[in-house]
Design a protein around this motif. Sequence first.
Motif, short mmCIF file in Angstrom:
data_model
loop_
_atom_site.label_atom_id
_atom_site.label_comp_id
_atom_site.label_asym_id
_atom_site.label_seq_id
_atom_site.Cartn_x
_atom_site.Cartn_y
_atom_site.Cartn_z
N GLN A 1 6.14 1.21 -3.09
CA GLN A 1 5.62 -0.05 -2.60
C GLN A 1 5.55 -1.14 -3.67
O GLN A 1 5.56 -0.87 -4.86
N PHE B 1 2.27 -2.43 6.44
CA PHE B 1 3.19 -1.43 6.98
C PHE B 1 3.83 -1.95 8.27
O PHE B 1 3.14 -2.52 9.13
N SER B 2 5.13 -1.73 8.41
CA SER B 2 5.77 -2.02 9.69
C SER B 2 5.28 -0.97 10.69
O SER B 2 4.77 0.08 10.31
N ASN C 1 6.94 2.42 10.05
CA ASN C 1 6.45 3.09 8.85
C ASN C 1 5.00 3.55 9.01
O ASN C 1 4.62 4.63 8.53
N LEU C 2 4.19 2.75 9.69
CA LEU C 2 2.78 3.11 9.88
C LEU C 2 2.66 4.38 10.72
O LEU C 2 1.86 5.27 10.39
N ASP D 1 12.77 -3.91 3.87
CA ASP D 1 11.41 -4.19 4.35
C ASP D 1 10.95 -5.58 3.92
O ASP D 1 10.27 -6.29 4.66
N TYR E 1 3.72 7.31 8.49
CA TYR E 1 2.76 7.59 7.42
C TYR E 1 1.50 8.24 7.98
O TYR E 1 0.96 9.18 7.39
N CYS F 1 6.17 7.31 -0.76
CA CYS F 1 6.04 5.91 -0.36
C CYS F 1 6.11 5.03 -1.60
O CYS F 1 5.22 5.05 -2.44
N THR G 1 -3.79 1.61 -1.03
CA THR G 1 -3.17 2.39 0.05
C THR G 1 -3.75 3.80 0.10
O THR G 1 -4.05 4.33 1.18
N HIS H 1 2.84 8.34 -3.92
CA HIS H 1 3.04 6.89 -3.89
C HIS H 1 3.59 6.46 -5.24
O HIS H 1 3.09 6.89 -6.28
N HIS I 1 7.09 -1.62 1.84
CA HIS I 1 7.08 -0.17 1.67
C HIS I 1 8.45 0.44 1.92
O HIS I 1 9.20 -0.02 2.78
N LEU J 1 9.44 4.17 2.80
CA LEU J 1 8.83 5.46 3.16
C LEU J 1 9.92 6.50 3.37
O LEU J 1 10.67 6.44 4.35
#
Length: 569
Positions: free
Chosen positions: A451, A302-303, A306-307, A545, A310, A449, A334, A323, A508, A510
């Motif tokens: 991914q 996760f960047s 985004n983290l 991403d 989330y 999300c 995840t 997801h 990801h 998001l």
Amino acid sequence: MPLGKLQTQLVQQLQLQGRLNGEQFQTITQRPDDISGDALDKLLQETYSITSSQLLVAKARAYNLAPFFPSRFRLSSSAFERLTLEFCQQNLCLPVGFAGDFLLLAVASAFEISVVSKAVEMSGKRVIRLLARESELRDKLFKDQSQSTNFDDVVSQIGTEFATDESDGKEENVTEDSAPIVQLANRIIEDGYYSGTSDIHIEPWEKHIIVRYRIDGVCQEKLRLPFKVGPALVARLKIMCNLDIAERRLPQDGRIVFKQFTKKSIDIDLRVSTAPLNYGEGMVMRILDKQKSTLPLPALGFSEENLAKYRECIRQPYGMILHCGPTGSGKSMTLYSALGEINSPEIVIRTAEDPIEYTLAGINQMQMHRQIGLTFASALRAYLRQDPDVILVGEIRDKETAGIAVEAALTGHLLISTLHTNDAPSTIARLTDMGIEPFMISSSLLCVCAQRLMRRVCKTCRVQYEPEGREKEIMQTAIGWSGPIYKAKVKGCMKCGGSGYKGRVGIHELMVTNNELIEAINKGVETAELKKIAMRGGMKSLHQDSLLKVKEGLTTIEEAVSTVPVDLT
């Protein structure tokens, strides 16, 4: 000519240990003829009855190293995580453990400094050398490894007559209960586990049975077997997971608890799926490593942006988090990581899974059994009467499950689940197709999300360069940046097994709901428009991403573009 300094130290150590007396010491050190290292060893062993073990201990002390005996050492699956087996065989060294930031490395020669510098570069750790006998190192690196990972001995036991295609009436000699087949089945699973395989494919081709391993998302052929071995091998694996060996016309699903069939310390389960194919019955086994714990959310790729989003979503008191992505895109990991982060004695978490991939402490998990009517929908309906705070549903597959999931999210529960769609905005259309009203979706959904998993470029051998032409244009258009990036080395290195890539990282997309998005969902706008609205609200697409990971040096632009398509402008 007197002995050299190091050879004199060796003889001196033997005298200190009481293996030689003063007269013998003088006789050896004052020899008139020049004597090399190997000749000195031979003289000490044959004339003065010094054993090889005593000689090793004396050498180690003379060279200020610790002695090590590989024959007494048992290799574990993690032995070659930092240094590859090929590197160790070529340089005659053996990684035997870790002590803090140090790697303990057994070597045959105290003077091969280049081996140590290579080991430091590959492992990223400082090295402490241990001195071992060359013959013991060779036995451990070549003989022991060939016994544990080479299939030739098992295949030869099955019999050379099965390498031909003609039906000669001998196939009854190879059955699911015969010792070579049992060994072969175990060896395939063990070798897959040691190789870091996620899925093992057993495929019947026209003239052979092919065994392939999926490592870091890429399939590679491991073994080619005589065609007539296939039915017995599949039958043996079916027996291991209690499936019907007589039923070859229909697909079947099962689970192997592998520790019941091996004496090795391998605690894994395998999710098994069989299917009738044009040349026979094929099988795919997903390895579920119960010894491997779930990763924390920051380790999943996760960047930072985004983290943070989330983490805010999974701490909401109610709503639905979905997801999406294809099989093997890291959705389950995840979900488990998210549950692990919010798990505490104050909240009740219930899961409905098919299958239970990881067992989590403090969380109540339920295995689905469609044969007896225990489906996601019936489990979800039961959970609503079990006073949960958080519910995880393995997958939303049908209208009934989707309807109950939305109902749960609207009635004070945090519901987390997965869905098979290509990206985050298309999830809305998928739920609408299932018959869920748009206003129900908009009022229950917290975030979606999407991914994928991309291969990481090998840090040891990656090559830095300046992108030009189309590559530079892609980077500029997607993330408004262009600068030096990395590509994989053509033939790789020992650490990455020659592929140029090692390990995987998540990307990801998001999509967190906001007022503009809710309004658009209620109006039933199409997916492309939803994506534009979400990106205006701060969403980074999968493509963007993936290129941010390229910018950070984690992967290559080739891998990014092959994993997800370029955004349409």
